[in-house]
Design an enzyme around this catalytic site. Structure first.
Site, PDB file in Angstrom:
ATOM      1  N   THR A 105       0.806  -1.528  -0.296  1.00  0.00           N
ATOM      2  CA  THR A 105      -0.155   0.105  -0.004  1.00  0.00           C
ATOM      3  C   THR A 105       0.812   1.516   0.148  1.00  0.00           C
ATOM      4  O   THR A 105      -0.095   2.052   0.123  1.00  0.00           O
ATOM      5  CB  THR A 105      -0.964   0.723   0.865  1.00  0.00           C
ATOM      6  OG1 THR A 105      -0.345   0.310   1.958  1.00  0.00           O
ATOM      7  CG2 THR A 105      -2.063  -1.526   0.963  1.00  0.00           C
ATOM      8  N   SER A 106       1.941   0.731  -0.471  1.00  0.00           N
ATOM      9  CA  SER A 106       2.952   2.058  -0.052  1.00  0.00           C
ATOM     10  C   SER A 106       3.120   3.077  -1.840  1.00  0.00           C
ATOM     11  O   SER A 106       2.000   3.825  -1.784  1.00  0.00           O
ATOM     12  CB  SER A 106       4.861   1.705   0.339  1.00  0.00           C
ATOM     13  OG  SER A 106       5.298   0.787  -0.722  1.00  0.00           O
TER      14      SER A 106
ATOM     15  N   ASP B 190      -2.886  -2.288  -3.014  1.00  0.00           N
ATOM     16  CA  ASP B 190      -2.976  -0.875  -3.360  1.00  0.00           C
ATOM     17  C   ASP B 190      -3.024   0.300  -4.121  1.00  0.00           C
ATOM     18  O   ASP B 190      -3.073   1.295  -4.840  1.00  0.00           O
ATOM     19  CB  ASP B 190      -3.618  -0.360  -1.999  1.00  0.00           C
ATOM     20  CG  ASP B 190      -4.468   1.321  -2.132  1.00  0.00           C
ATOM     21  OD1 ASP B 190      -5.858   0.692  -2.734  1.00  0.00           O
ATOM     22  OD2 ASP B 190      -3.944   2.326  -1.462  1.00  0.00           O
TER      23      ASP B 190
ATOM     24  N   GLU C 232       0.534   2.630 -12.598  1.00  0.00           N
ATOM     25  CA  GLU C 232      -0.888   3.223 -12.314  1.00  0.00           C
ATOM     26  C   GLU C 232      -2.220   4.169 -12.614  1.00  0.00           C
ATOM     27  O   GLU C 232      -3.318   4.499 -12.759  1.00  0.00           O
ATOM     28  CB  GLU C 232      -0.901   3.182 -10.552  1.00  0.00           C
ATOM     29  CG  GLU C 232      -0.458   4.121  -9.640  1.00  0.00           C
ATOM     30  CD  GLU C 232      -1.001   4.564  -8.848  1.00  0.00           C
ATOM     31  OE1 GLU C 232      -0.692   3.127  -8.083  1.00  0.00           O
ATOM     32  OE2 GLU C 232      -1.075   6.091  -8.167  1.00  0.00           O
TER      33      GLU C 232
ATOM     34  N   HIS D  34      -5.576   2.375  -5.290  1.00  0.00           N
ATOM     35  CA  HIS D  34      -5.198   3.440  -4.898  1.00  0.00           C
ATOM     36  C   HIS D  34      -5.993   4.156  -3.600  1.00  0.00           C
ATOM     37  O   HIS D  34      -6.070   5.718  -4.021  1.00  0.00           O
ATOM     38  CB  HIS D  34      -4.342   4.467  -5.525  1.00  0.00           C
ATOM     39  CG  HIS D  34      -3.026   5.191  -4.638  1.00  0.00           C
ATOM     40  ND1 HIS D  34      -1.913   5.844  -5.483  1.00  0.00           N
ATOM     41  CD2 HIS D  34      -3.138   5.851  -3.415  1.00  0.00           C
ATOM     42  CE1 HIS D  34      -1.772   5.987  -4.315  1.00  0.00           C
ATOM     43  NE2 HIS D  34      -1.929   6.337  -3.640  1.00  0.00           N
ATOM     44  N   GLN D  35      -6.994   3.266  -2.776  1.00  0.00           N
ATOM     45  CA  GLN D  35      -7.720   4.086  -2.412  1.00  0.00           C
ATOM     46  C   GLN D  35      -7.242   4.210  -0.516  1.00  0.00           C
ATOM     47  O   GLN D  35      -8.321   4.325   0.386  1.00  0.00           O
ATOM     48  CB  GLN D  35      -9.052   3.200  -1.901  1.00  0.00           C
ATOM     49  CG  GLN D  35      -9.208   2.371  -1.902  1.00  0.00           C
ATOM     50  CD  GLN D  35     -10.955   1.410  -1.628  1.00  0.00           C
ATOM     51  OE1 GLN D  35     -10.805   0.463  -2.527  1.00  0.00           O
ATOM     52  NE2 GLN D  35     -11.500   1.456  -0.451  1.00  0.00           N
TER      53      GLN D  35
ATOM     54  N   PHE E  95      -5.953   5.859   1.509  1.00  0.00           N
ATOM     55  CA  PHE E  95      -5.600   7.905   2.058  1.00  0.00           C
ATOM     56  C   PHE E  95      -7.176   7.403   1.848  1.00  0.00           C
ATOM     57  O   PHE E  95      -7.835   8.606   2.506  1.00  0.00           O
ATOM     58  CB  PHE E  95      -5.539   8.390   1.522  1.00  0.00           C
ATOM     59  CG  PHE E  95      -6.075   9.345  -0.272  1.00  0.00           C
ATOM     60  CD1 PHE E  95      -5.657   7.824  -1.344  1.00  0.00           C
ATOM     61  CD2 PHE E  95      -7.197   9.303  -0.410  1.00  0.00           C
ATOM     62  CE1 PHE E  95      -6.236   8.054  -2.335  1.00  0.00           C
ATOM     63  CE2 PHE E  95      -7.598  10.206  -1.432  1.00  0.00           C
ATOM     64  CZ  PHE E  95      -7.300   9.760  -2.401  1.00  0.00           C
TER      65      PHE E  95
HETATM   66  P1  NAI Z   1       6.917   8.255   6.662  1.00  0.00           P
HETATM   67  O1  NAI Z   1       7.989   9.233   6.593  1.00  0.00           O
HETATM   68  O2  NAI Z   1       6.025   8.407   8.192  1.00  0.00           O
HETATM   69  O3  NAI Z   1       7.401   6.598   7.383  1.00  0.00           O
HETATM   70  C1  NAI Z   1       7.898   6.064   5.887  1.00  0.00           C
HETATM   71  C2  NAI Z   1       8.888   5.092   6.819  1.00  0.00           C
HETATM   72  O4  NAI Z   1       9.663   4.709   6.085  1.00  0.00           O
HETATM   73  C3  NAI Z   1      10.529   6.088   7.418  1.00  0.00           C
HETATM   74  O5  NAI Z   1      10.491   5.589   8.647  1.00  0.00           O
HETATM   75  C4  NAI Z   1      11.846   5.574   6.900  1.00  0.00           C
HETATM   76  O6  NAI Z   1      12.619   5.620   7.144  1.00  0.00           O
HETATM   77  C5  NAI Z   1      11.962   4.081   6.317  1.00  0.00           C
HETATM   78  N1  NAI Z   1      11.853   3.792   5.386  1.00  0.00           N
HETATM   79  C6  NAI Z   1      12.285   4.610   3.842  1.00  0.00           C
HETATM   80  N2  NAI Z   1      13.103   4.588   3.902  1.00  0.00           N
HETATM   81  C7  NAI Z   1      13.378   2.834   3.482  1.00  0.00           C
HETATM   82  C8  NAI Z   1      14.110   1.751   2.821  1.00  0.00           C
HETATM   83  N3  NAI Z   1      15.076   2.270   2.104  1.00  0.00           N
HETATM   84  N4  NAI Z   1      13.882   1.052   3.371  1.00  0.00           N
HETATM   85  C9  NAI Z   1      12.927   0.531   4.939  1.00  0.00           C
HETATM   86  N5  NAI Z   1      12.290   1.393   5.179  1.00  0.00           N
HETATM   87  C10 NAI Z   1      12.600   2.548   4.203  1.00  0.00           C
HETATM   88  O7  NAI Z   1       5.800   8.471   5.495  1.00  0.00           O
HETATM   89  P2  NAI Z   1       4.934   7.583   6.029  1.00  0.00           P
HETATM   90  O8  NAI Z   1       3.037   8.887   6.294  1.00  0.00           O
HETATM   91  O9  NAI Z   1       4.170   6.588   6.937  1.00  0.00           O
HETATM   92  O10 NAI Z   1       4.292   7.493   4.198  1.00  0.00           O
HETATM   93  C11 NAI Z   1       5.028   6.028   4.104  1.00  0.00           C
HETATM   94  C12 NAI Z   1       4.485   5.639   2.863  1.00  0.00           C
HETATM   95  O11 NAI Z   1       2.753   5.200   2.079  1.00  0.00           O
HETATM   96  C13 NAI Z   1       5.002   6.976   1.824  1.00  0.00           C
HETATM   97  O12 NAI Z   1       5.635   7.404   1.347  1.00  0.00           O
HETATM   98  C14 NAI Z   1       3.837   6.827   0.702  1.00  0.00           C
HETATM   99  O13 NAI Z   1       4.235   5.795  -0.348  1.00  0.00           O
HETATM  100  C15 NAI Z   1       2.998   5.327   1.236  1.00  0.00           C
HETATM  101  N6  NAI Z   1       1.475   6.741   1.628  1.00  0.00           N
HETATM  102  C16 NAI Z   1       0.570   5.807   0.427  1.00  0.00           C
HETATM  103  C17 NAI Z   1      -0.961   6.222   0.895  1.00  0.00           C
HETATM  104  C18 NAI Z   1      -1.962   5.293  -0.297  1.00  0.00           C
HETATM  105  O14 NAI Z   1      -3.542   5.822  -0.410  1.00  0.00           O
HETATM  106  N7  NAI Z   1      -1.764   3.797  -0.558  1.00  0.00           N
HETATM  107  C19 NAI Z   1      -1.349   7.024   1.535  1.00  0.00           C
HETATM  108  C20 NAI Z   1      -0.072   7.699   2.328  1.00  0.00           C
HETATM  109  C21 NAI Z   1       0.794   7.370   1.519  1.00  0.00           C
END
Ligand code: NAI
Length: 333
Positions: free
Chosen positions: A231-232, A257, A262, A294-295, A297
């Site tokens: 979901t990232s 997701d 996409e 992509h839902q 959020f």
């Molecule tokens: P965040 O910045 O709080 O956490 C991201 C974590 O990933 C951090 O702890 C960071 O150190 C870690 N990280 C960075 N590089 C890494 C690696 N190589 N291996 C392992 N961990 C690593 O971000 P948050 O808010 O938790 O969001 C994470 C991701 O989720 C966003 O960057 C976005 O891509 C995705 N996302 C998806 C949504 C959706 O609707 N499906 C909505 C919002 C975010």
């Protein structure tokens, strides 16, 4: 400020309009931001963009020529923005760093549970009067090892929920999160996480280091039949390798997701048309693949927070010349 909102859906207009409360002059465009549509921002000082808008150098320089000085992303991820081009063009970029980690984390767990207990298939069967259980066999989540790649805001909430289910938590992140350690998560290298996890869930951002992190070599190191949840961002997974893994049985099941290509599919109704992407169409043929568009959020709380932070970014920029949540290196002035 006059703000051009691209990739507008009806809910964007509702939530952004409500958050702005007449403070800004907002024009909504359904079009995705691209080199062809960028001119729509003529006369606007700010552009509000979403995850699949094109914010490459070409678009950014067009926007700068039109007088745009702020790109206000209504997303946390900013991997789609050419920050160097924005810097060069004198455009500030802002984002919504946090809105509701619960929204994405809860969707992640919803996908995990659906994929495991096959409630989506059971729902259809029962509606057709088919009460047979063949093909619906799942496993107890309790006691299973779940590997969380990325334990930031969303990963931490996923860890909290799965801790409640009685899972063993394995984590990988360059920065350890003390809250996850307190839950009992064991931080290990990526290879160890791959080898030890029954379920792997990706909560890391898309960066050069995480691009195709899940490729053929990674899948080879995972437990046979592993369940994978993403979901990232789509491009963290190499789709071709994933399909090979599903065909060989190395990957037991997948919930997505997000998808690396996409942008031409998601957030639109293609039901009267066709899927113009053969890899995606292939994914849809597997009974053990669950995809949402992509839902993660998409909750009332998240949309409210996204709209309020986006407008706060624009207001701060209009007032002080700097958004509340800038992306990229700060510049003077
Ligand atoms: P965040 O910045 O709080 O956490 C991201 C974590 O990933 C951090 O702890 C960071 O150190 C870690 N990280 C960075 N590089 C890494 C690696 N190589 N291996 C392992 N961990 C690593 O971000 P948050 O808010 O938790 O969001 C994470 C991701 O989720 C966003 O960057 C976005 O891509 C995705 N996302 C998806 C949504 C959706 O609707 N499906 C909505 C919002 C975010």
């Amino acid at each position: 400020m006059r703000i051009a909102v691209f990739s507008t859906k009806p809910y964007d207009a509702t939530y952004l309009g409500r958050a702005a409360a007449g403070e800004h002059d907002i024009v909504f465009f359904e079009a995705r931001l691209s080199p062809e549509s960028a001119w729509l921002a003529d006369g606007c000082q700010a552009v509000c963009a979403f995850v699949n808008d094109d914010l490459g150098a070409q678009v950014i320089f067009v926007l700068a020529d039109l007088g745009v000085t702020l790109i206000a992303l209504r997303s946390a991820g900013f991997n789609h923005v050419d920050l160097a081009a924005a810097e060069k063009a004198g455009i500030r970029v802002a984002r919504v760093p946090a809105y509701s980690p619960h929204a994405v984390a809860e969707h992640t767990v919803a996908m995990l549970l659906t994929l495991n207990r096959k409630t989506h298939r059971a729902y259809n069967r029962v509606r057709e009067g088919n009460f047979a259980l063949d093909g619906l066999l799942g496993f107890d989540l309790h006691g299973k090892a779940v590997g969380i790649v990325g334990t930031g805001q969303i990963g931490e909430v996923v860890a909290r929920i799965l801790n409640g289910f009685g899972c063993t938590l394995i984590a990988h992140d360059p920065v350890e999160n003390p809250a996850c350690v307190a839950l009992g998560a064991r931080y290990v290298g990526l290879d160890q996480l791959f080898a030890a996890s029954d379920v792997i869930t990706l909560q890391c951002p898309l960066t050069p280091a995480t691009h195709h992190m899940i490729d053929a070599a990674a899948i080879e190191r995972m437990k046979p039949g592993v369940m994978l949840i993403n979901t990232s961002r789509g491009a963290v997974v190499d789709t071709r390798a994933l399909i090979q893994g599903l065909k060989s049985g190395a990957v037991g099941s997948v919930a997505l997701d997000v998808y690396e290509e996409e942008a031409d599919l998601f957030f639109q109704d293609l039901s009267g048309s066709f899927i113009p992407d053969d890899l995606f169409a292939r994914l849809l043929t597997f009974p053990n693949v669950l995809i949402t568009g992509h839902q993660g959020f998409f909750t009332h709380e998240a949309l409210t927070a996204i709209a309020e932070t986006t407008i706060a970014n624009v207001s701060a920029f209009a007032r002080d010349g700097a958004p509340l949540h800038p992306v990229g290196p700060p510049r003077s002035g």
